[in-house]
Scaffold this motif. Sequence first.
Motif, PDB file in Angstrom:
ATOM      1  N   LEU A 127       0.865  -1.447   0.244  1.00 36.90           N
ATOM      2  CA  LEU A 127      -0.041  -0.118   0.333  1.00 36.90           C
ATOM      3  C   LEU A 127       1.141   1.292   0.001  1.00 36.90           C
ATOM      4  O   LEU A 127       0.663   2.241  -0.411  1.00 36.90           O
ATOM      5  CB  LEU A 127      -0.874  -0.173   1.528  1.00 36.90           C
ATOM      6  N   ALA A 128       2.109   1.349   0.458  1.00 40.96           N
ATOM      7  CA  ALA A 128       2.922   2.199   0.096  1.00 40.96           C
ATOM      8  C   ALA A 128       3.145   2.525  -1.289  1.00 40.96           C
ATOM      9  O   ALA A 128       3.189   4.324  -1.400  1.00 40.96           O
ATOM     10  CB  ALA A 128       4.075   2.334   1.601  1.00 40.96           C
ATOM     11  N   VAL A 129       3.326   1.482  -1.683  1.00 37.36           N
ATOM     12  CA  VAL A 129       3.810   1.923  -3.168  1.00 37.36           C
ATOM     13  C   VAL A 129       2.918   1.646  -4.427  1.00 37.36           C
ATOM     14  O   VAL A 129       3.684   2.083  -5.141  1.00 37.36           O
ATOM     15  CB  VAL A 129       5.141   1.452  -3.650  1.00 37.36           C
ATOM     16  N   GLY A 130       1.887   0.961  -4.128  1.00 38.61           N
ATOM     17  CA  GLY A 130       0.891   0.528  -4.829  1.00 38.61           C
ATOM     18  C   GLY A 130       1.154  -0.704  -5.710  1.00 38.61           C
ATOM     19  O   GLY A 130       0.935  -0.945  -6.942  1.00 38.61           O
ATOM     20  N   ARG A 131       2.096  -1.208  -5.739  1.00 43.99           N
ATOM     21  CA  ARG A 131       3.024  -2.369  -6.281  1.00 43.99           C
ATOM     22  C   ARG A 131       1.897  -3.822  -5.287  1.00 43.99           C
ATOM     23  O   ARG A 131       1.692  -4.041  -4.520  1.00 43.99           O
ATOM     24  CB  ARG A 131       4.175  -3.024  -6.309  1.00 43.99           C
ATOM     25  N   THR A 132       1.164  -4.163  -6.782  1.00 49.06           N
ATOM     26  CA  THR A 132       0.609  -5.818  -6.792  1.00 49.06           C
ATOM     27  C   THR A 132       1.854  -7.220  -7.256  1.00 49.06           C
ATOM     28  O   THR A 132       1.935  -7.191  -7.843  1.00 49.06           O
ATOM     29  CB  THR A 132      -0.880  -5.769  -7.364  1.00 49.06           C
ATOM     30  N   PHE A 133       1.912  -8.037  -6.505  1.00 52.00           N
ATOM     31  CA  PHE A 133       1.608  -9.072  -6.612  1.00 52.00           C
ATOM     32  C   PHE A 133       1.435 -10.656  -6.416  1.00 52.00           C
ATOM     33  O   PHE A 133       0.759  -9.838  -5.102  1.00 52.00           O
ATOM     34  CB  PHE A 133       3.753  -8.918  -6.129  1.00 52.00           C
ATOM     35  N   PRO A 134       1.596 -11.326  -6.478  1.00 57.46           N
ATOM     36  CA  PRO A 134       0.802 -12.886  -6.131  1.00 57.46           C
ATOM     37  C   PRO A 134       1.787 -12.934  -4.754  1.00 57.46           C
ATOM     38  O   PRO A 134       2.985 -12.927  -4.142  1.00 57.46           O
ATOM     39  CB  PRO A 134       1.628 -14.298  -6.943  1.00 57.46           C
ATOM     40  N   ALA A 135       1.218 -13.572  -3.953  1.00 57.11           N
ATOM     41  CA  ALA A 135       1.423 -13.584  -2.878  1.00 57.11           C
ATOM     42  C   ALA A 135       2.751 -14.857  -2.312  1.00 57.11           C
ATOM     43  O   ALA A 135       3.134 -15.107  -1.881  1.00 57.11           O
ATOM     44  CB  ALA A 135       0.194 -14.291  -1.746  1.00 57.11           C
ATOM     45  N   SER A 136       2.942 -15.977  -3.013  1.00 56.19           N
ATOM     46  CA  SER A 136       2.953 -16.617  -3.594  1.00 56.19           C
ATOM     47  C   SER A 136       4.335 -16.359  -3.394  1.00 56.19           C
ATOM     48  O   SER A 136       5.655 -17.153  -3.386  1.00 56.19           O
ATOM     49  CB  SER A 136       3.997 -18.035  -5.009  1.00 56.19           C
ATOM     50  N   ASP A 137       5.454 -14.742  -3.824  1.00 56.57           N
ATOM     51  CA  ASP A 137       6.313 -14.542  -3.837  1.00 56.57           C
ATOM     52  C   ASP A 137       6.749 -14.353  -2.537  1.00 56.57           C
ATOM     53  O   ASP A 137       7.892 -14.281  -2.506  1.00 56.57           O
ATOM     54  CB  ASP A 137       6.102 -13.010  -4.538  1.00 56.57           C
ATOM     55  N   ILE A 138       6.186 -13.644  -0.774  1.00 54.91           N
ATOM     56  CA  ILE A 138       6.973 -13.414   0.070  1.00 54.91           C
ATOM     57  C   ILE A 138       6.018 -15.238   0.855  1.00 54.91           C
ATOM     58  O   ILE A 138       6.186 -15.150   2.193  1.00 54.91           O
ATOM     59  CB  ILE A 138       6.136 -12.384   0.498  1.00 54.91           C
ATOM     60  N   ALA A 139       5.590 -16.127   0.413  1.00 51.46           N
ATOM     61  CA  ALA A 139       4.506 -16.864   1.809  1.00 51.46           C
ATOM     62  C   ALA A 139       4.485 -18.730   0.647  1.00 51.46           C
ATOM     63  O   ALA A 139       4.209 -18.349  -0.348  1.00 51.46           O
ATOM     64  CB  ALA A 139       3.447 -16.204   1.637  1.00 51.46           C
ATOM     65  N   LYS A 140       4.892 -19.349   1.573  1.00 53.18           N
ATOM     66  CA  LYS A 140       3.736 -20.547   0.451  1.00 53.18           C
ATOM     67  C   LYS A 140       2.774 -20.870   0.860  1.00 53.18           C
ATOM     68  O   LYS A 140       2.071 -20.457   1.586  1.00 53.18           O
ATOM     69  CB  LYS A 140       4.764 -21.760   1.206  1.00 53.18           C
ATOM     70  N   VAL A 141       2.217 -20.736  -0.467  1.00 56.70           N
ATOM     71  CA  VAL A 141       0.672 -20.640  -0.396  1.00 56.70           C
ATOM     72  C   VAL A 141      -0.064 -21.816  -0.886  1.00 56.70           C
ATOM     73  O   VAL A 141       0.063 -23.091  -1.799  1.00 56.70           O
ATOM     74  CB  VAL A 141       0.023 -19.834  -1.573  1.00 56.70           C
ATOM     75  N   GLN A 142      -1.409 -22.396  -0.125  1.00 58.45           N
ATOM     76  CA  GLN A 142      -2.057 -23.605  -0.588  1.00 58.45           C
ATOM     77  C   GLN A 142      -3.352 -22.877  -0.572  1.00 58.45           C
ATOM     78  O   GLN A 142      -4.152 -22.389   0.649  1.00 58.45           O
ATOM     79  CB  GLN A 142      -1.335 -24.314   0.683  1.00 58.45           C
ATOM     80  N   THR A 143      -3.934 -24.395  -0.493  1.00 57.64           N
ATOM     81  CA  THR A 143      -5.161 -23.797  -0.056  1.00 57.64           C
ATOM     82  C   THR A 143      -6.171 -24.963   1.156  1.00 57.64           C
ATOM     83  O   THR A 143      -4.919 -25.482   1.685  1.00 57.64           O
ATOM     84  CB  THR A 143      -6.766 -25.351  -0.967  1.00 57.64           C
ATOM     85  N   ALA A 144      -5.928 -23.508   1.592  1.00 58.06           N
ATOM     86  CA  ALA A 144      -7.049 -23.936   3.329  1.00 58.06           C
ATOM     87  C   ALA A 144      -7.441 -25.796   3.252  1.00 58.06           C
ATOM     88  O   ALA A 144      -7.706 -26.085   2.898  1.00 58.06           O
ATOM     89  CB  ALA A 144      -7.907 -23.208   3.511  1.00 58.06           C
ATOM     90  N   ALA A 145      -7.372 -26.079   4.211  1.00 55.92           N
ATOM     91  CA  ALA A 145      -7.526 -27.655   4.845  1.00 55.92           C
ATOM     92  C   ALA A 145      -9.275 -27.822   4.135  1.00 55.92           C
ATOM     93  O   ALA A 145      -9.674 -29.117   3.947  1.00 55.92           O
ATOM     94  CB  ALA A 145      -6.851 -27.810   6.225  1.00 55.92           C
ATOM     95  N   ASN A 146      -9.967 -26.875   5.074  1.00 58.28           N
ATOM     96  CA  ASN A 146     -11.119 -27.525   5.450  1.00 58.28           C
ATOM     97  C   ASN A 146     -11.712 -26.817   3.667  1.00 58.28           C
ATOM     98  O   ASN A 146     -13.462 -26.662   3.912  1.00 58.28           O
ATOM     99  CB  ASN A 146     -11.595 -26.675   6.389  1.00 58.28           C
ATOM    100  N   VAL A 147     -11.433 -26.359   3.208  1.00 56.66           N
ATOM    101  CA  VAL A 147     -12.170 -26.008   2.039  1.00 56.66           C
ATOM    102  C   VAL A 147     -11.725 -26.987   0.281  1.00 56.66           C
ATOM    103  O   VAL A 147     -10.989 -27.261   0.442  1.00 56.66           O
ATOM    104  CB  VAL A 147     -11.355 -24.161   1.433  1.00 56.66           C
ATOM    105  N   PRO A 148     -12.636 -27.249  -0.099  1.00 58.49           N
ATOM    106  CA  PRO A 148     -13.144 -28.425  -0.743  1.00 58.49           C
ATOM    107  C   PRO A 148     -12.396 -27.789  -2.210  1.00 58.49           C
ATOM    108  O   PRO A 148     -12.826 -26.213  -2.779  1.00 58.49           O
ATOM    109  CB  PRO A 148     -14.509 -28.472  -0.968  1.00 58.49           C
ATOM    110  N   ASN A 149     -11.668 -27.861  -3.273  1.00 57.85           N
ATOM    111  CA  ASN A 149     -10.555 -27.578  -4.473  1.00 57.85           C
ATOM    112  C   ASN A 149     -11.965 -27.531  -5.197  1.00 57.85           C
ATOM    113  O   ASN A 149     -11.806 -28.813  -5.735  1.00 57.85           O
ATOM    114  CB  ASN A 149      -9.799 -28.413  -4.077  1.00 57.85           C
TER     115      ASN A 149
END
Length: 164
Positions: A127-149
């Motif tokens: 929000l400081a610079v307005g740059r948007t990027f995929p969260a996978s660039d800074i985190a290990k992202v996966q489907t939440a355990a209780n959410v059906p894919n």
Amino acid sequence: HAPVIDTLSQQLCGLAPLIASRRDRAAVKLDEISKQTETSHKLAELTTELRFEIDSANSQANKLVVGCNALLAWSGAQTTAELIVRREIFPGAKVVIGAWAFEVSRRVAGPVKFFVGEGGVLMVTDLAVGRTFPASDIAKVQTAANVPNLGAVAAMLSGDRAAA
């Protein structure tokens, strides 16, 4: 969170493997029969039954794929999930947002906003610079355990083994 949608999603996830398994078993049997060189009335009748079984399972699978896609479209259009971090978030922090669970792999200084973007992808905006990027660039992202894919369920029902 919508309890009715959760229930429908769980039902779809329960039915999908049963239908796909039934279709696949019949296809394997039909393939075995088609390799036989001799023919008989009994084999012809069995072939017809197996083709009917495959067609019936494909018809049911197609209906479930339509249901999965409708639920995904509704969910994407009707639900929003976002997290705004004002100060900072530390490595190892585990967060669930919408259908996603992620673990931050490095320190992230705020203000940042985590949100579900186009196509259901988890995104981050600095929000400081307005740059948007995929969260996978800074985190290990996966489907939440209780959410059906539902995307994977639709892929399985469509016969797309790689996407499922």
